[in-house]
Design an enzyme around this catalytic site. Structure first.
Site, PDB file in Angstrom:
ATOM      1  N   SER A 135     -60.884 101.449  40.660  1.00  0.00           N
ATOM      2  CA  SER A 135     -61.613 100.323  41.549  1.00  0.00           C
ATOM      3  C   SER A 135     -62.048  99.320  40.624  1.00  0.00           C
ATOM      4  O   SER A 135     -62.756  99.709  39.625  1.00  0.00           O
ATOM      5  CB  SER A 135     -62.506 101.493  42.371  1.00  0.00           C
ATOM      6  N   TYR A 161     -69.702 107.924  43.461  1.00  0.00           N
ATOM      7  CA  TYR A 161     -68.317 107.531  43.851  1.00  0.00           C
ATOM      8  C   TYR A 161     -67.768 106.780  42.584  1.00  0.00           C
ATOM      9  O   TYR A 161     -66.762 107.062  41.959  1.00  0.00           O
ATOM     10  CB  TYR A 161     -68.228 106.873  45.195  1.00  0.00           C
ATOM     11  N   LYS A 165     -64.877 107.336  39.321  1.00  0.00           N
ATOM     12  CA  LYS A 165     -63.841 106.600  38.928  1.00  0.00           C
ATOM     13  C   LYS A 165     -63.992 106.165  37.456  1.00  0.00           C
ATOM     14  O   LYS A 165     -62.906 106.135  36.689  1.00  0.00           O
ATOM     15  CB  LYS A 165     -63.625 105.301  39.671  1.00  0.00           C
TER      16      LYS A 165
HETATM   17  N1  LIG Z   1     -59.960 101.837  50.295  1.00  0.00           N
HETATM   18  C1  LIG Z   1     -60.664 101.520  49.544  1.00  0.00           C
HETATM   19  O1  LIG Z   1     -61.392 100.401  49.619  1.00  0.00           O
HETATM   20  C2  LIG Z   1     -60.611 101.761  47.802  1.00  0.00           C
HETATM   21  C3  LIG Z   1     -60.967 100.935  46.885  1.00  0.00           C
HETATM   22  C4  LIG Z   1     -61.028 101.302  45.685  1.00  0.00           C
HETATM   23  C5  LIG Z   1     -60.277 102.495  45.386  1.00  0.00           C
HETATM   24  N2  LIG Z   1     -59.839 103.214  46.329  1.00  0.00           N
HETATM   25  C6  LIG Z   1     -59.307 104.863  45.883  1.00  0.00           C
HETATM   26  O2  LIG Z   1     -57.839 104.790  46.492  1.00  0.00           O
HETATM   27  C7  LIG Z   1     -57.629 106.145  46.794  1.00  0.00           C
HETATM   28  C8  LIG Z   1     -57.015 106.003  48.190  1.00  0.00           C
HETATM   29  O3  LIG Z   1     -58.142 105.407  49.097  1.00  0.00           O
HETATM   30  P1  LIG Z   1     -57.869 105.285  50.752  1.00  0.00           P
HETATM   31  O4  LIG Z   1     -58.776 104.369  51.149  1.00  0.00           O
HETATM   32  O5  LIG Z   1     -56.373 105.343  50.988  1.00  0.00           O
HETATM   33  O6  LIG Z   1     -58.683 106.526  51.059  1.00  0.00           O
HETATM   34  P2  LIG Z   1     -58.242 107.571  52.228  1.00  0.00           P
HETATM   35  O7  LIG Z   1     -59.571 108.496  52.310  1.00  0.00           O
HETATM   36  O8  LIG Z   1     -57.776 107.174  53.332  1.00  0.00           O
HETATM   37  O9  LIG Z   1     -57.079 108.561  51.330  1.00  0.00           O
HETATM   38  C9  LIG Z   1     -57.546 109.652  50.537  1.00  0.00           C
HETATM   39  C10 LIG Z   1     -56.412 110.730  50.943  1.00  0.00           C
HETATM   40  O10 LIG Z   1     -56.877 111.781  49.913  1.00  0.00           O
HETATM   41  C11 LIG Z   1     -56.976 113.011  50.599  1.00  0.00           C
HETATM   42  N3  LIG Z   1     -57.648 114.146  49.963  1.00  0.00           N
HETATM   43  C12 LIG Z   1     -58.860 113.992  49.716  1.00  0.00           C
HETATM   44  N4  LIG Z   1     -59.149 115.008  48.961  1.00  0.00           N
HETATM   45  C13 LIG Z   1     -58.145 115.578  48.491  1.00  0.00           C
HETATM   46  C14 LIG Z   1     -57.602 116.966  47.920  1.00  0.00           C
HETATM   47  N5  LIG Z   1     -58.651 117.455  47.117  1.00  0.00           N
HETATM   48  N6  LIG Z   1     -56.577 117.302  47.931  1.00  0.00           N
HETATM   49  C15 LIG Z   1     -55.674 116.731  48.873  1.00  0.00           C
HETATM   50  N7  LIG Z   1     -55.834 115.635  49.402  1.00  0.00           N
HETATM   51  C16 LIG Z   1     -57.150 115.016  49.610  1.00  0.00           C
HETATM   52  C17 LIG Z   1     -57.376 112.645  52.082  1.00  0.00           C
HETATM   53  O11 LIG Z   1     -57.175 113.709  53.117  1.00  0.00           O
HETATM   54  C18 LIG Z   1     -57.184 111.317  52.402  1.00  0.00           C
HETATM   55  O12 LIG Z   1     -55.771 111.380  53.168  1.00  0.00           O
HETATM   56  C19 LIG Z   1     -58.847 106.829  46.422  1.00  0.00           C
HETATM   57  O13 LIG Z   1     -59.021 107.524  45.296  1.00  0.00           O
HETATM   58  C20 LIG Z   1     -60.056 105.838  46.642  1.00  0.00           C
HETATM   59  O14 LIG Z   1     -61.180 106.244  45.823  1.00  0.00           O
HETATM   60  C21 LIG Z   1     -60.099 103.023  47.497  1.00  0.00           C
END
Ligand SMILES: NC(=O)c1ccc[n+]([C@@H]2O[C@H](COP(=O)([O-])OP(=O)(O)OC[C@H]3O[C@@H](n4cnc5c(N)ncnc54)[C@H](O)[C@@H]3O)[C@@H](O)[C@H]2O)c1
Length: 354
Positions: A135, A161, A165
């Site tokens: 991120s 959070y 990262k």
């Molecule tokens: N959406 C954003 O704005 C954003 C920005 C920067 C980074 N990210 C990173 O991208 C990744 C995906 O983000 P997203 O927006 O799709 O989030 P999201 O919550 O929609 O998807 C994450 C998925 O991981 C699953 N999960 C969580 N912990 C788990 C575990 N221990 N075992 C198995 N599954 C697990 C959840 O059920 C979920 O389906 C994350 O790591 C997030 O930190 C997201």
């Protein structure tokens, strides 16, 4: 499901989530086989069914889904035993900034244990390609507005959070550079992922009050919330509101495809590369609201309230590295982001919960 054809098989952890689901579709469309592992802590069986139906319709292909925790080593080992994995994209983790302040242990444990368990299992099975969901929060320098990859990463980010990262990047970088696991890591530093699949059948389904601007706007537009709070209009920007770099989730999915392709097809890669994934162009909060006014066909009600602690006036990506190493540039506009986010929200006012 048995392996069909000779295409590489990619493990997508967190593939039932927002970005993972769109990436799954893109990878299937590109001919890869996809294995999803997700414990549904922030998703649901309904979401998995919707992704599956869309995948079949759009690509004629299906993914293999395992419900389980990536931090559970014994479970993860069975997934690697049953499927010859060629590379991993690691999305699984918790992402709610506000909740991470209230419950830091939940975030440190889940986000770090998933990564460490994955690394252990990859070592056991000789899998070396790793795309990480990082991120822009790993950077923070109030002195600049547009960040390139040489910007120093912070030691402590603005939330637990964000700090997970930073720590995950350090872990991945140290292990990759040691040569111990023969690991090759591409860490994609996303700016602000928004939008939804153009079909309106999958999209972001935040639980509780959305942390991010655009899900909040669409919830106001659909009548679930009365108005949007704009946190400050006295920043040193042209219209006084904060400027961010928004990227359509479909473009973001394409960046993951290009990163995996690079890991699988390029020799002599550096052990660790951090790459910004954004559009390079910033939009202010008022400009985003105007894009949604147009997409929704009515004015989004908002109120200007005081600034939030820690918000920077402007925060955008320099994108030359993504262009040079991955051949990646964004294709979709802020208008597409608003149109697709609204299409998803208006068809599914309660996300996947209805
Ligand atoms: N959406 C954003 O704005 C954003 C920005 C920067 C980074 N990210 C990173 O991208 C990744 C995906 O983000 P997203 O927006 O799709 O989030 P999201 O919550 O929609 O998807 C994450 C998925 O991981 C699953 N999960 C969580 N912990 C788990 C575990 N221990 N075992 C198995 N599954 C697990 C959840 O059920 C979920 O389906 C994350 O790591 C997030 O930190 C997201």
């Amino acid at each position: 499901m048995e392996c069909e054809g000779n295409m590489s098989r990619i493990l997508i952890t967190g593939g039932a989530g927002f970005i993972g689901s769109h990436t799954t579709l893109t990878l299937l469309g590109a001919g890869y086989d996809v294995i999803i592992v997700d414990n549904l802590s922030n998703s649901s069986h309904k979401a998995v069914d919707a992704i599956g139906a869309l995948a079949l319709r759009e690509t004629g292909k299906q993914f293999t889904f395992y419900e389980g925790d990536v931090a559970d080593g014994a479970f993860l080992r069975t997934v690697f035993e049953k499927n010859k994995i060629d590379a991993v994209i690691h999305f699984a983790g918790f992402k709610a900034v506000g909740e991470s302040v209230a419950k830091p242990a939940k975030y440190y444990v889940n986000n770090l244990l998933t990564t460490l368990t994955l690394l252990n299992t990859m070592k056991e099975f000789g899998v070396t390609g790793f795309v990480f969901s990082s991120s822009a929060t790993v950077y923070s320098d109030p002195g600049i507005t547009q960040y390139d990859e040489s910007t120093t990463r912070v030691g402590r980010a603005s939330s637990p959070y964000g700090t997970t990262k930073v720590i995950q990047e350090w872990i991945l970088e140290d292990i990759a550079k040691s040569g111990d696991l023969l690991l090759k890591v591409i860490s994609l530093r996303y700016f602000n992922p928004v939008g939804a699949h153009s079909s309106g059948e999958i999209g972001e389904s935040p639980q509780g009050i959305p942390n991010n601007l655009t899900p909040f706007i669409t919830q106001v537009a659909v009548g679930k919330r009365d108005f949007l709070s704009v946190f400050g209009d006295d920043y040193p920007t042209p219209d006084g509101t904060c400027i961010r770099d928004y990227i359509h989730v479909t473009d973001l999915a394409e960046a993951h495809y290009l990163a995996v392709k690079r890991l699988l097809e390029t020799n002599d890669l550096p052990e660790f590369d951090g790459i910004n994934i954004g559009s390079g162009k910033g939009y202010s909060v008022f400009e985003v609201i105007a894009a949604f006014d147009k997409a929704v066909g009515k004015k989004i009600p908002y109120k200007v309230v005081s600034r939030r602690d820690g918000d920077l006036a402007e925060f955008t990506a320099k994108t030359e590295k993504a262009q040079k190493l991955l051949g990646f540039t964004t294709k979709l506009t802020i208008g597409d982001m608003a149109k697709d986010a609204w299409n998803w929200q208006s068809k599914h006012p309660n996300g996947f919960d209805e």
